[in-house]
Design a protein around this motif. Sequence first.
Motif, mmCIF file in Angstrom:
data_model
loop_
_atom_site.group_PDB
_atom_site.id
_atom_site.type_symbol
_atom_site.label_atom_id
_atom_site.label_comp_id
_atom_site.label_asym_id
_atom_site.label_seq_id
_atom_site.Cartn_x
_atom_site.Cartn_y
_atom_site.Cartn_z
ATOM 1 N N ALA A 19 0.819 -1.215 0.000
ATOM 2 C CA ALA A 19 0.000 0.000 0.000
ATOM 3 C C ALA A 19 0.855 1.269 0.000
ATOM 4 O O ALA A 19 0.405 2.323 -0.469
ATOM 5 C CB ALA A 19 -0.938 0.002 1.196
ATOM 6 N N ALA A 20 2.086 1.156 0.504
ATOM 7 C CA ALA A 20 2.978 2.325 0.577
ATOM 8 C C ALA A 20 3.904 2.435 -0.628
ATOM 9 O O ALA A 20 4.691 3.376 -0.720
ATOM 10 C CB ALA A 20 3.803 2.261 1.858
ATOM 11 N N TYR A 47 -11.562 8.236 -1.896
ATOM 12 C CA TYR A 47 -10.935 7.157 -2.663
ATOM 13 C C TYR A 47 -9.667 6.655 -1.966
ATOM 14 O O TYR A 47 -8.904 7.422 -1.386
ATOM 15 C CB TYR A 47 -10.544 7.659 -4.056
ATOM 16 C CG TYR A 47 -11.619 7.563 -5.107
ATOM 17 C CD1 TYR A 47 -11.362 6.995 -6.351
ATOM 18 C CD2 TYR A 47 -12.904 8.057 -4.874
ATOM 19 C CE1 TYR A 47 -12.327 6.927 -7.350
ATOM 20 C CE2 TYR A 47 -13.881 7.987 -5.857
ATOM 21 C CZ TYR A 47 -13.594 7.417 -7.092
ATOM 22 O OH TYR A 47 -14.561 7.345 -8.069
ATOM 23 N N TRP A 48 -9.450 5.347 -2.064
ATOM 24 C CA TRP A 48 -8.217 4.718 -1.578
ATOM 25 C C TRP A 48 -7.011 5.309 -2.310
ATOM 26 O O TRP A 48 -6.038 5.732 -1.700
ATOM 27 C CB TRP A 48 -8.317 3.212 -1.787
ATOM 28 C CG TRP A 48 -7.125 2.401 -1.417
ATOM 29 C CD1 TRP A 48 -6.187 1.890 -2.264
ATOM 30 C CD2 TRP A 48 -6.740 1.961 -0.110
ATOM 31 N NE1 TRP A 48 -5.238 1.167 -1.576
ATOM 32 C CE2 TRP A 48 -5.560 1.193 -0.246
ATOM 33 C CE3 TRP A 48 -7.276 2.133 1.166
ATOM 34 C CZ2 TRP A 48 -4.910 0.617 0.837
ATOM 35 C CZ3 TRP A 48 -6.629 1.550 2.253
ATOM 36 C CH2 TRP A 48 -5.461 0.806 2.085
ATOM 37 N N ALA A 49 -7.033 5.283 -3.637
ATOM 38 C CA ALA A 49 -6.090 5.989 -4.515
ATOM 39 C C ALA A 49 -4.620 5.673 -4.273
ATOM 40 O O ALA A 49 -3.764 6.561 -4.310
ATOM 41 C CB ALA A 49 -6.333 7.498 -4.416
ATOM 42 N N PRO A 69 -6.190 -3.346 -10.270
ATOM 43 C CA PRO A 69 -7.394 -2.714 -9.720
ATOM 44 C C PRO A 69 -8.111 -1.864 -10.771
ATOM 45 O O PRO A 69 -7.474 -1.288 -11.660
ATOM 46 C CB PRO A 69 -6.851 -1.823 -8.593
ATOM 47 C CG PRO A 69 -5.524 -2.406 -8.250
ATOM 48 C CD PRO A 69 -4.979 -2.950 -9.543
ATOM 49 N N GLY A 70 -9.430 -1.780 -10.650
ATOM 50 C CA GLY A 70 -10.204 -0.875 -11.486
ATOM 51 C C GLY A 70 -10.129 0.540 -10.937
ATOM 52 O O GLY A 70 -10.059 0.747 -9.718
ATOM 53 N N ALA A 71 -10.145 1.523 -11.821
ATOM 54 C CA ALA A 71 -9.969 2.918 -11.417
ATOM 55 C C ALA A 71 -11.011 3.370 -10.403
ATOM 56 O O ALA A 71 -10.694 4.083 -9.439
ATOM 57 C CB ALA A 71 -10.000 3.817 -12.649
ATOM 58 N N HIS A 72 -12.273 2.959 -10.618
ATOM 59 C CA HIS A 72 -13.346 3.394 -9.723
ATOM 60 C C HIS A 72 -13.909 2.228 -8.902
ATOM 61 O O HIS A 72 -14.927 2.388 -8.231
ATOM 62 C CB HIS A 72 -14.462 4.065 -10.528
ATOM 63 C CG HIS A 72 -14.000 5.290 -11.244
ATOM 64 N ND1 HIS A 72 -13.866 6.514 -10.620
ATOM 65 C CD2 HIS A 72 -13.610 5.475 -12.531
ATOM 66 C CE1 HIS A 72 -13.433 7.411 -11.499
ATOM 67 N NE2 HIS A 72 -13.256 6.801 -12.663
ATOM 68 N N THR A 77 -12.142 1.586 -3.384
ATOM 69 C CA THR A 77 -12.488 0.872 -2.154
ATOM 70 C C THR A 77 -11.288 0.306 -1.403
ATOM 71 O O THR A 77 -11.372 0.035 -0.210
ATOM 72 C CB THR A 77 -13.448 -0.286 -2.471
ATOM 73 O OG1 THR A 77 -12.774 -1.235 -3.326
ATOM 74 C CG2 THR A 77 -14.705 0.222 -3.169
ATOM 75 N N GLY A 78 -10.182 0.051 -2.118
ATOM 76 C CA GLY A 78 -8.991 -0.476 -1.469
ATOM 77 C C GLY A 78 -8.969 -1.976 -1.291
ATOM 78 O O GLY A 78 -8.138 -2.499 -0.547
ATOM 79 N N ARG A 79 -9.857 -2.695 -2.011
ATOM 80 C CA ARG A 79 -9.884 -4.156 -1.902
ATOM 81 C C ARG A 79 -10.101 -4.756 -3.285
ATOM 82 O O ARG A 79 -10.879 -4.221 -4.076
ATOM 83 C CB ARG A 79 -11.010 -4.598 -0.949
ATOM 84 C CG ARG A 79 -10.895 -6.046 -0.509
ATOM 85 C CD ARG A 79 -11.962 -6.395 0.525
ATOM 86 N NE ARG A 79 -13.290 -6.377 -0.054
ATOM 87 C CZ ARG A 79 -14.408 -6.484 0.675
ATOM 88 N NH1 ARG A 79 -14.347 -6.570 1.987
ATOM 89 N NH2 ARG A 79 -15.586 -6.484 0.078
#
Length: 233
Positions: A19-20, A47-49, A69-72, A77-79
């Motif tokens: 994530a970092a 957004y998780w972003a 991951p999908g953009a939206h 969502t972060g999952r």
Amino acid sequence: MSVSSPPKTSLAVLNNQIAACTRCTRLVEYCQKIGHIKRRAYLDWDYWAKPVPGFGDPQARLLILGLAPGAHGSNRTGRPFTGDGSGHFLYRILHRTGFASQPTALHKDDGQTLHDLYITSVVHCAPPDNKPAPDEIANCSTHVAREIAALDHVKVVLVLGKIAFDAYLNHLKRTGVLASKAGLVFGHGELYKLPNGIKLLCSYHPSLQNTNTGRLTEPMMIEIFRRARKLIG
């Protein structure tokens, strides 16, 4: 030249490191841009972003390797596979085949849990047009290798799409499991037993492009997961 598998790291520590991650400038900037602009339907979302870690059962015998991951969806969502059309299709089937606790996946705190299944992707950041560049796949391959090393109960790897298939074969070559990719060809429903005993199962990706056109249907995907269930015993 092959290399040994990376040292085992706990998934909790690894997911924080994923994530970092800021290795891919283009992807970092894109994820943040999407998170700032947002989609009209999600203007009230924070957004998780950033890179999306894997999700699931640490003792899983089935590993799903997706694309990105999908953009939206996941970038919001972060999952993995959470909050978009691909996820709506996939989790409904995972629930029906006993791998997911509920048929919907809307956000990280929705109570969804996976049984005997872990989901990750070739690239952990949302790429423009859903097309990661070769160097971005290479950059993320070390994360994927460490995830695979941490999941030491896996018996079956299910790849969703040819990019995931190729990336997993490259991982097997780097770690010395395969000397050559000769004879291994991607196709929906193809199954290969690898030299290390792992079974490699292939499926089309549950993208809207595939599901809306009928290239991948629910019965086809249900059959894939029923086969996976039998293969893991």
